[in-house]
Every structure is written in structure tokens, then in C-alpha cells.
Design a protein around this motif. Structure first.
Motif, PDB file in Angstrom:
ATOM      1  N   ALA A  72       0.815  -1.218   0.000  1.00  0.00           N
ATOM      2  CA  ALA A  72       0.000   0.000   0.000  1.00  0.00           C
ATOM      3  C   ALA A  72       0.847   1.265   0.000  1.00  0.00           C
ATOM      4  O   ALA A  72       0.515   2.240  -0.662  1.00  0.00           O
ATOM      5  CB  ALA A  72      -0.939  -0.006   1.205  1.00  0.00           C
ATOM      6  N   GLY A 103       3.362   3.648  -1.197  1.00  0.00           N
ATOM      7  CA  GLY A 103       4.048   3.778  -2.476  1.00  0.00           C
ATOM      8  C   GLY A 103       3.993   5.216  -2.932  1.00  0.00           C
ATOM      9  O   GLY A 103       3.883   6.132  -2.103  1.00  0.00           O
ATOM     10  N   LEU A 104       4.021   5.391  -4.235  1.00  0.00           N
ATOM     11  CA  LEU A 104       3.990   6.741  -4.782  1.00  0.00           C
ATOM     12  C   LEU A 104       2.706   7.456  -4.406  1.00  0.00           C
ATOM     13  O   LEU A 104       2.659   8.674  -4.374  1.00  0.00           O
ATOM     14  CB  LEU A 104       4.119   6.679  -6.302  1.00  0.00           C
ATOM     15  N   GLY A 105       1.655   6.693  -4.116  1.00  0.00           N
ATOM     16  CA  GLY A 105       0.402   7.317  -3.696  1.00  0.00           C
ATOM     17  C   GLY A 105       0.598   8.152  -2.439  1.00  0.00           C
ATOM     18  O   GLY A 105       0.081   9.258  -2.330  1.00  0.00           O
ATOM     19  N   TYR A 115       2.359   4.903 -13.350  1.00  0.00           N
ATOM     20  CA  TYR A 115       3.099   4.665 -12.110  1.00  0.00           C
ATOM     21  C   TYR A 115       4.554   4.355 -12.438  1.00  0.00           C
ATOM     22  O   TYR A 115       5.478   4.787 -11.748  1.00  0.00           O
ATOM     23  CB  TYR A 115       2.462   3.468 -11.407  1.00  0.00           C
ATOM     24  N   PHE A 132      -6.698   4.974  -3.630  1.00  0.00           N
ATOM     25  CA  PHE A 132      -5.381   4.771  -4.245  1.00  0.00           C
ATOM     26  C   PHE A 132      -4.336   4.382  -3.205  1.00  0.00           C
ATOM     27  O   PHE A 132      -3.638   3.382  -3.364  1.00  0.00           O
ATOM     28  CB  PHE A 132      -4.964   6.057  -4.967  1.00  0.00           C
ATOM     29  N   THR A 133      -4.244   5.175  -2.123  1.00  0.00           N
ATOM     30  CA  THR A 133      -3.181   4.857  -1.153  1.00  0.00           C
ATOM     31  C   THR A 133      -3.426   3.553  -0.436  1.00  0.00           C
ATOM     32  O   THR A 133      -2.484   2.880  -0.048  1.00  0.00           O
ATOM     33  CB  THR A 133      -2.972   5.924  -0.051  1.00  0.00           C
ATOM     34  N   SER A 175      -4.683   0.967  -1.683  1.00  0.00           N
ATOM     35  CA  SER A 175      -4.722  -0.110  -2.689  1.00  0.00           C
ATOM     36  C   SER A 175      -6.090  -0.775  -2.760  1.00  0.00           C
ATOM     37  O   SER A 175      -6.198  -1.995  -2.902  1.00  0.00           O
ATOM     38  CB  SER A 175      -3.660  -1.178  -2.413  1.00  0.00           C
ATOM     39  N   MET A 191      -9.508  -2.452  -6.626  1.00  0.00           N
ATOM     40  CA  MET A 191      -9.212  -3.402  -7.696  1.00  0.00           C
ATOM     41  C   MET A 191      -8.783  -4.763  -7.164  1.00  0.00           C
ATOM     42  O   MET A 191      -8.179  -5.554  -7.874  1.00  0.00           O
ATOM     43  CB  MET A 191      -8.214  -2.859  -8.693  1.00  0.00           C
ATOM     44  N   SER A 224       2.504  -5.518  -6.686  1.00  0.00           N
ATOM     45  CA  SER A 224       1.153  -5.915  -6.286  1.00  0.00           C
ATOM     46  C   SER A 224       0.139  -5.575  -7.377  1.00  0.00           C
ATOM     47  O   SER A 224      -0.866  -6.250  -7.537  1.00  0.00           O
ATOM     48  CB  SER A 224       0.760  -5.273  -4.941  1.00  0.00           C
TER      49      SER A 224
HETATM   50  N1  TRP Z   1      -1.289   1.959  -2.895  1.00  0.00           N
HETATM   51  C1  TRP Z   1      -0.170   2.155  -3.747  1.00  0.00           C
HETATM   52  C2  TRP Z   1       0.371   3.551  -3.563  1.00  0.00           C
HETATM   53  O1  TRP Z   1      -0.095   4.278  -2.733  1.00  0.00           O
HETATM   54  C3  TRP Z   1      -0.491   1.938  -5.198  1.00  0.00           C
HETATM   55  C4  TRP Z   1      -1.166   0.652  -5.427  1.00  0.00           C
HETATM   56  C5  TRP Z   1      -0.628  -0.563  -5.313  1.00  0.00           C
HETATM   57  C6  TRP Z   1      -2.512   0.482  -5.754  1.00  0.00           C
HETATM   58  N2  TRP Z   1      -1.573  -1.512  -5.553  1.00  0.00           N
HETATM   59  C7  TRP Z   1      -2.735  -0.889  -5.822  1.00  0.00           C
HETATM   60  C8  TRP Z   1      -3.565   1.350  -5.968  1.00  0.00           C
HETATM   61  C9  TRP Z   1      -4.001  -1.406  -6.121  1.00  0.00           C
HETATM   62  C10 TRP Z   1      -4.807   0.836  -6.265  1.00  0.00           C
HETATM   63  C11 TRP Z   1      -5.020  -0.518  -6.313  1.00  0.00           C
HETATM   64  O2  TRP Z   1       1.274   3.959  -4.227  1.00  0.00           O
END
Ligand code: TRP
Length: 455
Positions: free
Chosen positions: A20, A22-24, A101, A228-229, A231, A234, A326
Motif C-alpha cells: 500500500a 508507495g507513490l500514492g 506509475y 489509491f493509497t 490499494s 481493484m 502488487s
Molecule cells: N497503494 C499504492 C500507492 O499508494 C499503489 C497501489 C498498489 C494500488 N496496488 C494498488 C492502488 C491497487 C490501487 C489498487 O502507491
């Protein structure tokens, strides 16, 4: 049906946090705060993480642990029928997110190199933009960006092909604590800067009037950022939870992951904004380069700045790498299962596809917005809505029963959770989706057409 489980609870929590974070958290978060009025966004984001992200994460956990399958297979088994297409949406989302990304991760690699050579260090010549800002402009688009986008995808593909994710899991156990230590030190440094007071006022004290006046852009931005952050949206958390034993308390795991992950975002802001204000840079106009320019500018003037730069950007690169793995794993495992091709072939093909889809992003940074808004404010939110609906509207009893395992009798808490997701979470996400789509259309007619007209 026994399945391999995480060896320890801490192992699972750190692996999920590693995916989770990451770049987010480190790049997208300060960028969004700058776009959406500072503390106003911060408050909305924290509220959304708590009220929407946490219940949504529990929902993904429940499906994963119950089906013991990957994201796509889990939705098919759990819901079946037309819901099977939801898995297809997950795959598309993973593809789109990964494509830009990887370009931004390429920037991170260039900053690791820049820290080694000192390319972004130095005083500005008269009338020129500061060296750090100039460096960003030079590397963010063009051949450098394209080349390092390719390098990053090659690393991701290499790791996924060799199937050494176990190694990454071990790496994550070092990385997550390391991020906290490095960011902790950097935030103390930032606290000592002259612009810190102004930055904290901007970042930490929200103006209610501003929120009321701008909720139409704040809501989709905060919802998108929350998903997004964490994860979410999806099925990544479905996959992670599929390896959990049924004696595990999902609420405790979810809380730990949400708290750790959100802390990294909060800490990043505590570092970036004092630096920006001290350097006299406006967070609103720093755009996609906010993190890169500000941190580089500060490191350039610090004793041992280059060493710190190598450390900081390498940490960010590892965080980006574990998140990218991931993301691609959802697409890869789906392709292997669905088309019966080998892991090697699947990974290579998908890697090439992602590279090609991401290539246009290196033309101009406006493409980062084009991809990012689509993925985070529209696709992830759509994935989230459908996932929440199928779980809490159609399979609520199974969900509550599954959540109860490892916790005990949930009592009213179970119904509270279901109803929380059923109505408020889904409604907020629907509103975000609507606003996200209208915002996207405005972007296409505004900044993006202007860009097209200028070439
Ligand atoms: N959460 C990650 C971030 O903050 C990005 C990420 C990884 C992501 N897996 C994901 C976002 C699945 C959405 C769904 O950078």
C-alpha cells in the motif's frame, strides 16, 4: 482446502503495508494537497480513509479470506454471473495505473542517479529557475523519462518472472520500518526550517468555508486518494487476505494497515510543505513535481544532502517497486489462469503492454493528469462501488459471518458495518464518481485541449 498462510500476523500486516505504501503516499498525496487547498484536502482525506477506506478494506478482506482466491477468481466465485466482468475491470485498472506509475517511478530512479552525481545540486544562475526545478523539467519528459520508464518495467517484470516475491516480502519487513525512521528524521529536519510555521498553518488548519465552497472537487479527490493509497478498488487486498487463516482478527489487521499507511502520507506532508514554503515555492503551482523539486532543493543545500538523497529516493524506489508488483500481479495471475500461458510469457507480454501504454506519458507531464484522474477518480471508484455493492447488498450474511471468524460474535457491529458500506459508503462513492467524471471532462476540454493546441 488448505492454503499456505502468512507465517505471522506481523508478516501479513507489513506485506500489505509494503504494497500500500508507495507513490500514492509519497508523491501523489502532497501533489493532491497542493491542488486542493492544503488542510481542507487533508481533513477530507483523513475522514474518507476512516469512514470509507476502512470499511471497504474489511469488505475486500472478507472476500479474499472466504474464497482463498485471487481478485478476479474471488469475485467470480463469490458472486458469479455478470459480476465476473468486475474482474475484467480490475485488470484494466491495474494496467492503466501501472502504466503511469512506472513513468513516475522512472523519475524516482533518475533522482537516485541525480543524488549520486549531484545533478540537482547547486545555486540558480541569475534569472534561471533554481537548479532543482530545472532538473525536474529536464528529466520529467522526453528520452530520459522514456528510458527509465523502460528500466523500471524491466525490473518489475524481472522480479515477477523469477517469482521472487518471497524475497520482496522479506525486503518489506526492513523497508517499512526504514521508511518511518528516514521520514521521521526528515520531518524533524523540516520542523527546524524557517518556513515550518507557515507550512503547518497551510497543511494542518482547515478552513471550513473553503471546504464548503470547494466540496465538488474535494470529494472526488479525497475519495480517489483514499482508494489509491490503501490499494482498494481493484482487489489487491482480496488477494492478500486470501492467504489469511480464519482465526485472524481482520478488524485489528485492517486498523493497523490503515493507521501505518496513513501515517506515511501525513509524515510526507510534514516534510514536503516546510521545505516548499522555506524555498518560497507555491504548493499549488508545484504540480506533479512538488515532491521531486522540493525534496531535491532541500537536499541540495544540506550537509550530507547527497547521501540523504540517495537514501530517500532509494527508499521511495523500493516502495514504488513493491506497489508496482502488487499491481501487475493482479493482471499476471488473471492472464495465467484465464489463458493458460506460462508465467514468463504472461509477464513479458503484460510488461511490454504496460510500457507501450505508459510511453505517451513521457511526452508531457499533462499526460500524468490524463491517466491519473481517469484511474484514481473514475476507475478505482467505479471498481470500489461495484465491489461494495456485490458484497454488502448481495452477500451480506456471508460477509458478516466471515468477518466474525477470529473476532467472535459481532453483535450490532456486524450490521453497523454492513449498513455503513451499503448506504453511506456507496453514496459517497457514487457522488465522487459523478463529480470525478465531470471534473475529467472539464480537464479534457481545458488543460488537455490547451496542451493539444500548443503542439
Ligand atoms: N497503494 C499504492 C500507492 O499508494 C499503489 C497501489 C498498489 C494500488 N496496488 C494498488 C492502488 C491497487 C490501487 C489498487 O502507491
Amino acid at each position: 482446502m488448505g492454503r499456505e498462510t502468512w507465517r505471522t500476523r506481523v508478516g501479513f500486516i507489513l506485506a500489505a503495508v509494503g504494497s500500500a505504501v508507495g507513490l500514492g503516499n509519497i508523491w501523489r498525496f502532497p501533489f493532491q494537497v497542493g491542488q486542493e487547498g492544503g488542510a481542507a484536502f487533508m481533513v477530507m482525506y483523513l475522514a474518507f480513509v476512516l469512514l470509507i477506506g476502512f470499511p471497504a478494506m474489511l469488505a475486500e478482506f472478507v472476500v479474499g479470506r472466504r474464497t482463498e482466491l485471487n481478485a478476479v477468481g474471488a469475485v467470480r466465485e463469490f458472486a458469479g454471473g455478470a459480476w465476473t466482468y468486475l474482474g475484467g475491470l480490475f485488470v484494466v485498472i491495474g494496467f492503466v495505473i501501472l502504466s503511469y506509475y512506472s513513468v513516475v517511478s522512472g523519475w524516482v530512479l533518475l533522482y537516485v542517479a541525480g543524488s549520486v552525481t549531484g545533478a540537482y545540486v547547486g545555486d540558480a544562475a541569475q534569472g534561471e529557475p533554481p537548479v532543482a526545478a530545472q532538473f525536474f523539467v529536464e528529466i520529467a519528459s522526453g528520452w530520459d523519462a522514456l528510458f527509465f520508464h523502460a528500466i523500471f518495467m524491466l525490473i518489475v517484470v524481472g522480479i515477477v518472472m523469477l517469482g521472487i516475491q518471497r524475497g520482496i516480502e522479506i525486503g518489506v519487513k526492513v523497508m517499512v520500518p526504514a521508511i518511518f525512521v528516514i521520514f521521521g528524521v526528515l520531518s524533524v529536519y523540516a520542523f527546524s526550517l524557517s518556513g515550518a510555521g507557515e507550512a503547518y498553518a497551510y497543511y494542518l488548519s482547515p478552513n471550513l468555508g473553503y471546504i464548503m465552497a470547494n466540496w465538488q472537487s474535494l470529494v472526488p479527490a479525497a475519495a480517489g486518494q483514499g482508494f489509491f493509497t490503501l490499494s482498494l478498488g481493484m482487489g489487491v487486498m482480496i488477494t492478500y487476505a486470501s492467504y489469511l487463516g480464519s482465526d485472524e482478527n481482520l478488524a485489528i489487521d485492517g486498523t493497523s494497515i490503515v493507521v501505518l499507511n496513513t501515517s506515511v502520507s501525513v509524515l510526507t506532508g510534514l516534510i514536503v510543505f516546510p521545505i516548499l514554503f522555506t524555498a518560497g515555492l507555491d504548493p499549488e503551482t508545484s504540480g506533479a513535481g512538488a515532491l521531486f523539486i522540493s525534496v531535491a532543493a532541500a537536499l541540495g543545500s544540506l550537509p550530507f544532502g547527497r547521501v540523504a538523497g540517495v537514501l530517500f529516493f532509494t527508499t521511495v524506489a523500493i516502495a514504488a517497486l513493491s506497489s508496482a508488483i502488487s499491481l501487475i500481479e493482479v493482471v499476471v495471475s488473471y492472464t495465467i489462469d484465464e489463458y493458460g500461458i506460462t508465467r514468463r510469457k504472461a509477464t513479458a507480454t503484460i510488461g511490454l503492454g504496460v510500457f507501450l501504454l505508459g510511453a505517451p506519458v513521457t511526452i508531457d507531464t499533462v499526460f500524468v493528469d490524463l491517466y491519473d484522474m481517469l484511474a484514481a477518480q473514475i476507475l478505482l471508484v467505479l471498481g470500489g462501488i461495484l465491489l461494495m455493492v456485490v458484497i454488502t447488498w448481495f452477500h451480506a450474511d456471508e460477509a458478516v459471518e466471515e468477518l466474525g471468524k477470529g473476532i467472535g460474535d459481532l453483535g450490532v457491529a456486524g450490521s453497523l458495518w454492513i449498513w455503513m458500506v451499503r448506504i453511506p459508503v456507496v453514496v459517497v462513492l457514487l457522488v465522487s464518481l459523478y463529480l470525478g467524471v465531470t471534473g475529467y471532462l472539464e480537464f479534457l476540454q481545458g488543460p488537455f485541449s490547451e496542451f493539444l493546441a500548443s503542439i
